[in-house]
Design a protein around this motif. Structure first.
Motif, PDB file in Angstrom:
ATOM      1  N   LEU A  31       0.812  -1.221   0.000  1.00 46.95           N
ATOM      2  CA  LEU A  31       0.000   0.000   0.000  1.00 46.95           C
ATOM      3  C   LEU A  31       0.844   1.269   0.000  1.00 46.95           C
ATOM      4  O   LEU A  31       0.546   2.237  -0.691  1.00 46.95           O
ATOM      5  CB  LEU A  31      -0.921  -0.015   1.238  1.00 46.95           C
ATOM      6  CG  LEU A  31      -1.911   1.136   1.368  1.00 46.95           C
ATOM      7  CD1 LEU A  31      -2.996   1.013   0.290  1.00 46.95           C
ATOM      8  CD2 LEU A  31      -2.573   1.141   2.745  1.00 46.95           C
ATOM      9  N   LEU A  32       1.920   1.247   0.801  1.00 41.99           N
ATOM     10  CA  LEU A  32       2.652   2.491   1.047  1.00 41.99           C
ATOM     11  C   LEU A  32       3.752   2.718   0.017  1.00 41.99           C
ATOM     12  O   LEU A  32       4.822   2.143   0.104  1.00 41.99           O
ATOM     13  CB  LEU A  32       3.259   2.466   2.446  1.00 41.99           C
ATOM     14  CG  LEU A  32       2.209   2.649   3.544  1.00 41.99           C
ATOM     15  CD1 LEU A  32       2.737   2.199   4.874  1.00 41.99           C
ATOM     16  CD2 LEU A  32       1.744   4.082   3.625  1.00 41.99           C
ATOM     17  N   THR A  33       3.455   3.585  -0.953  1.00 42.38           N
ATOM     18  CA  THR A  33       4.452   3.881  -1.979  1.00 42.38           C
ATOM     19  C   THR A  33       5.119   5.215  -1.676  1.00 42.38           C
ATOM     20  O   THR A  33       6.174   5.517  -2.202  1.00 42.38           O
ATOM     21  CB  THR A  33       3.769   3.971  -3.361  1.00 42.38           C
ATOM     22  OG1 THR A  33       2.634   4.836  -3.232  1.00 42.38           O
ATOM     23  CG2 THR A  33       3.335   2.609  -3.848  1.00 42.38           C
ATOM     24  N   ASP A  34       4.459   6.030  -0.831  1.00 42.04           N
ATOM     25  CA  ASP A  34       4.971   7.376  -0.541  1.00 42.04           C
ATOM     26  C   ASP A  34       4.622   7.717   0.916  1.00 42.04           C
ATOM     27  O   ASP A  34       3.448   7.958   1.226  1.00 42.04           O
ATOM     28  CB  ASP A  34       4.273   8.357  -1.516  1.00 42.04           C
ATOM     29  CG  ASP A  34       4.532   9.796  -1.133  1.00 42.04           C
ATOM     30  OD1 ASP A  34       5.425  10.053  -0.302  1.00 42.04           O
ATOM     31  OD2 ASP A  34       3.837  10.673  -1.684  1.00 42.04           O
ATOM     32  N   PRO A  35       5.624   7.762   1.784  1.00 49.23           N
ATOM     33  CA  PRO A  35       5.327   8.008   3.208  1.00 49.23           C
ATOM     34  C   PRO A  35       4.758   9.397   3.477  1.00 49.23           C
ATOM     35  O   PRO A  35       4.207   9.647   4.548  1.00 49.23           O
ATOM     36  CB  PRO A  35       6.683   7.831   3.908  1.00 49.23           C
ATOM     37  CG  PRO A  35       7.703   7.790   2.836  1.00 49.23           C
ATOM     38  CD  PRO A  35       7.043   7.532   1.526  1.00 49.23           C
ATOM     39  N   GLY A  36       4.836  10.285   2.472  1.00 45.62           N
ATOM     40  CA  GLY A  36       4.255  11.624   2.654  1.00 45.62           C
ATOM     41  C   GLY A  36       2.911  11.754   1.943  1.00 45.62           C
ATOM     42  O   GLY A  36       2.389  12.854   1.803  1.00 45.62           O
ATOM     43  N   GLY A  37       2.344  10.637   1.496  1.00 47.52           N
ATOM     44  CA  GLY A  37       1.109  10.678   0.708  1.00 47.52           C
ATOM     45  C   GLY A  37      -0.160  10.649   1.557  1.00 47.52           C
ATOM     46  O   GLY A  37      -0.122  10.564   2.782  1.00 47.52           O
ATOM     47  N   LEU A  38      -1.275  10.715   0.834  1.00 49.95           N
ATOM     48  CA  LEU A  38      -2.583  10.660   1.490  1.00 49.95           C
ATOM     49  C   LEU A  38      -3.199   9.277   1.244  1.00 49.95           C
ATOM     50  O   LEU A  38      -3.283   8.834   0.087  1.00 49.95           O
ATOM     51  CB  LEU A  38      -3.497  11.739   0.911  1.00 49.95           C
ATOM     52  CG  LEU A  38      -4.944  11.650   1.404  1.00 49.95           C
ATOM     53  CD1 LEU A  38      -5.051  12.225   2.806  1.00 49.95           C
ATOM     54  CD2 LEU A  38      -5.884  12.366   0.471  1.00 49.95           C
ATOM     55  N   ASN A  96     -19.932   5.511  -1.353  1.00 50.57           N
ATOM     56  CA  ASN A  96     -20.017   6.975  -1.477  1.00 50.57           C
ATOM     57  C   ASN A  96     -18.673   7.663  -1.234  1.00 50.57           C
ATOM     58  O   ASN A  96     -18.636   8.849  -0.922  1.00 50.57           O
ATOM     59  CB  ASN A  96     -21.031   7.537  -0.470  1.00 50.57           C
ATOM     60  CG  ASN A  96     -22.405   6.947  -0.679  1.00 50.57           C
ATOM     61  OD1 ASN A  96     -22.816   6.765  -1.824  1.00 50.57           O
ATOM     62  ND2 ASN A  96     -23.104   6.634   0.395  1.00 50.57           N
ATOM     63  N   LEU A  97     -17.596   6.921  -1.384  1.00 46.88           N
ATOM     64  CA  LEU A  97     -16.268   7.498  -1.128  1.00 46.88           C
ATOM     65  C   LEU A  97     -16.017   8.745  -1.974  1.00 46.88           C
ATOM     66  O   LEU A  97     -15.468   9.727  -1.491  1.00 46.88           O
ATOM     67  CB  LEU A  97     -15.186   6.476  -1.497  1.00 46.88           C
ATOM     68  CG  LEU A  97     -14.575   5.642  -0.377  1.00 46.88           C
ATOM     69  CD1 LEU A  97     -13.557   4.676  -0.960  1.00 46.88           C
ATOM     70  CD2 LEU A  97     -13.945   6.523   0.690  1.00 46.88           C
ATOM     71  N   GLY A  98     -16.463   8.672  -3.237  1.00 45.15           N
ATOM     72  CA  GLY A  98     -16.201   9.765  -4.168  1.00 45.15           C
ATOM     73  C   GLY A  98     -16.752  11.079  -3.653  1.00 45.15           C
ATOM     74  O   GLY A  98     -16.030  12.086  -3.609  1.00 45.15           O
ATOM     75  N   ASP A 108      -6.240  13.227  -5.159  1.00 42.64           N
ATOM     76  CA  ASP A 108      -4.986  12.523  -5.421  1.00 42.64           C
ATOM     77  C   ASP A 108      -4.648  11.604  -4.265  1.00 42.64           C
ATOM     78  O   ASP A 108      -3.875  11.973  -3.388  1.00 42.64           O
ATOM     79  CB  ASP A 108      -3.873  13.579  -5.545  1.00 42.64           C
ATOM     80  CG  ASP A 108      -3.452  13.732  -6.977  1.00 42.64           C
ATOM     81  OD1 ASP A 108      -4.067  13.081  -7.839  1.00 42.64           O
ATOM     82  OD2 ASP A 108      -2.497  14.489  -7.223  1.00 42.64           O
ATOM     83  N   VAL A 109      -5.201  10.425  -4.276  1.00 45.46           N
ATOM     84  CA  VAL A 109      -4.979   9.522  -3.146  1.00 45.46           C
ATOM     85  C   VAL A 109      -3.848   8.553  -3.496  1.00 45.46           C
ATOM     86  O   VAL A 109      -3.804   8.005  -4.596  1.00 45.46           O
ATOM     87  CB  VAL A 109      -6.287   8.757  -2.814  1.00 45.46           C
ATOM     88  CG1 VAL A 109      -6.073   7.760  -1.687  1.00 45.46           C
ATOM     89  CG2 VAL A 109      -7.405   9.741  -2.459  1.00 45.46           C
ATOM     90  N   PHE A 242     -10.158   8.174  -7.833  1.00 48.48           N
ATOM     91  CA  PHE A 242      -9.440   9.125  -6.977  1.00 48.48           C
ATOM     92  C   PHE A 242      -7.983   8.754  -6.716  1.00 48.48           C
ATOM     93  O   PHE A 242      -7.268   9.505  -6.070  1.00 48.48           O
ATOM     94  CB  PHE A 242     -10.212   9.320  -5.661  1.00 48.48           C
ATOM     95  CG  PHE A 242     -11.433  10.162  -5.863  1.00 48.48           C
ATOM     96  CD1 PHE A 242     -11.383  11.521  -5.622  1.00 48.48           C
ATOM     97  CD2 PHE A 242     -12.604   9.617  -6.359  1.00 48.48           C
ATOM     98  CE1 PHE A 242     -12.485  12.330  -5.851  1.00 48.48           C
ATOM     99  CE2 PHE A 242     -13.725  10.405  -6.597  1.00 48.48           C
ATOM    100  CZ  PHE A 242     -13.668  11.765  -6.343  1.00 48.48           C
ATOM    101  N   LEU A 243      -7.551   7.597  -7.217  1.00 52.62           N
ATOM    102  CA  LEU A 243      -6.144   7.216  -7.054  1.00 52.62           C
ATOM    103  C   LEU A 243      -5.279   8.086  -7.948  1.00 52.62           C
ATOM    104  O   LEU A 243      -5.648   8.358  -9.091  1.00 52.62           O
ATOM    105  CB  LEU A 243      -5.943   5.766  -7.482  1.00 52.62           C
ATOM    106  CG  LEU A 243      -5.950   4.656  -6.442  1.00 52.62           C
ATOM    107  CD1 LEU A 243      -5.614   3.336  -7.134  1.00 52.62           C
ATOM    108  CD2 LEU A 243      -4.985   4.913  -5.292  1.00 52.62           C
ATOM    109  N   ARG A 244      -4.126   8.481  -7.448  1.00 58.00           N
ATOM    110  CA  ARG A 244      -3.199   9.194  -8.328  1.00 58.00           C
ATOM    111  C   ARG A 244      -2.410   8.154  -9.125  1.00 58.00           C
ATOM    112  O   ARG A 244      -2.311   6.996  -8.682  1.00 58.00           O
ATOM    113  CB  ARG A 244      -2.258  10.086  -7.511  1.00 58.00           C
ATOM    114  CG  ARG A 244      -1.322   9.300  -6.618  1.00 58.00           C
ATOM    115  CD  ARG A 244      -0.172  10.169  -6.144  1.00 58.00           C
ATOM    116  NE  ARG A 244       0.683   9.428  -5.240  1.00 58.00           N
ATOM    117  CZ  ARG A 244       1.561   8.491  -5.607  1.00 58.00           C
ATOM    118  NH1 ARG A 244       1.690   8.149  -6.870  1.00 58.00           N
ATOM    119  NH2 ARG A 244       2.295   7.874  -4.712  1.00 58.00           N
TER     120      ARG A 244
END
Ligand SMILES: C[S@@+](CC[C@H](N)C(=O)[O-])C[C@H]1O[C@@H](n2cnc3c(N)ncnc32)[C@H](O)[C@@H]1O
Length: 326
Positions: A31-38, A96-98, A108-109, A242-244
């Motif tokens: 899951l974690l590709t960027d530790p500063g991400g959302l 209803n996430l969107g 940009d998730v 919503f995924l970047r």
């Protein structure tokens, strides 16, 4: 009286049953590709996976914890309060996430996690009515503000519809017979509790396989009450939006109906062009939206299955969004 999970967690002498997060190491790795991400935990529940994600986040990294179950979310809030502004909570059905993300101006998730089904906290609470092993009201709602309960399905659905639910969602061979026995019983007196339902069904179940068949019957009713399969499909669709690019979607499923749906939805998005193979060139304009990272689903190893028997049927599938604009 109904006792909320929050009150459980407040009482040290009578602690809440613990939900052990499944395939935790694998989820964190993928899951974690960027530790500063959302990140979005779409099924935060007790916050097991969420806590591990938060521990990995750096600087601007942030996590939104969602669940449709308010009790679970309260428990999660309490557990993760130390992470302060790194974490937000929202009672959201993932179908209803969107609209929730839009309302927060997020597009940009970096990663979504869906850990499907029920949690230990829900299963162990007799009042929620999820388990045939506990006597409680016929409820099974994950979202307690929802109107339809298991009671309504069992006592008011027509025979044919009940049979269809047992066949489709429980994959039960004696679906019609089971539906008939319910209708005959409820014509005499309403079926009020999980124990009532178990007693009605038991005589018609294969004696060699009673527990498995009972859990399939309960599973079928639960899927119907919570509209689980349609919502899963919609949830994945919304997450993909919503995924970047480069962001990942991890889904843990616990039965074959869910897993098939996850697999086929991932395949659909990874396919791109759907023109017949004999067309000289593409006319559909379909683009590949994602890459599947797990050709075969990841499953718990022997040790995890032994330590946490609820992980036995878990399957994790992961995909990554390609560079494709919304
Ligand atoms: C297996 S538990 C998640 C456990 C969590 N990952 C942990 O480690 O503590 C599944 C959770 O998903 C939630 N859930 C199921 N369907 C949902 C939906 N459509 N929208 C939001 N939450 C949902 C349930 O309420 C439950 O709390």
């Amino acid at each position: 009286m109904r006792r909320s999970l929050r009150s459980y967690s407040d009482q040290k002498s009578d602690p809440a049953p613990v939900h052990v997060p499944v395939l935790l190491k694998q989820v964190i790795k993928y899951l974690l590709t960027d530790p500063g991400g959302l990140y979005v935990d779409a099924t935060a529940d007790g916050g097991g996976h969420s806590q591990a994600v938060l521990l990995e986040l750096k600087q601007k990294g942030k996590l939104i914890c969602c669940d449709r179950d308010v009790d679970a979310l309260e428990y999660c809030k309490n557990r993760l309060k130390g992470f302060k502004e790194k974490v937000d909570f929202a009672k959201v059905n993932f179908k209803n996430l969107g609209s929730h993300l839009e309302s927060q101006k997020i597009n940009d998730v970096s990663g979504f996690l869906f850990d499907l089904g029920m949690s230990t906290l829900q299963l162990e609470d007799p009042e929620r009515g999820f388990s045939y092993l506990k006597d409680g009201s016929l409820d099974m709602r994950m979202d307690l503000s929802q109107k339809k309960k298991a009671y309504d399905v069992v006592n008011f659905y027509p025979l044919e519809k009940l049979a269809e639910i047992f066949r489709e969602y429980g994959e039960l061979k004696r679906a019609k017979l089971l539906a008939r026995i319910i209708v005959e019983s409820r014509n005499k007196a309403k079926i009020n509790t999980t124990r009532d339902l178990k007693e009605v069904l038991q005589p018609k179940l294969d004696p060699r396989n009673k527990s498995k068949a009972l859990s399939k019957c309960f599973q079928a009713i639960r899927i119907e009450v919570n509209d689980e399969l349609d919502e899963l499909k919609e949830g994945i669709n919304q997450a993909m939006e919503f995924l970047r690019p480069g962001g990942r979607l991890c889904v843990i499923s616990y039965h074959s109906l869910e897993d098939r749906l996850v697999k086929s939805t991932f395949n659909f998005y990874s396919k791109g062009c759907i023109c017949p193979p004999d067309f000289p060139q593409c006319v559909c304009g379909g683009k590949k939206v994602l890459k599947v990272l797990t050709k075969k689903p990841l499953v718990p190893d022997k040790e995890e299955k032994k330590e946490n028997p609820r992980s036995r049927s878990a399957k994790l599938r992961v995909c990554e969004k390609l560079n494709f604009s919304k």
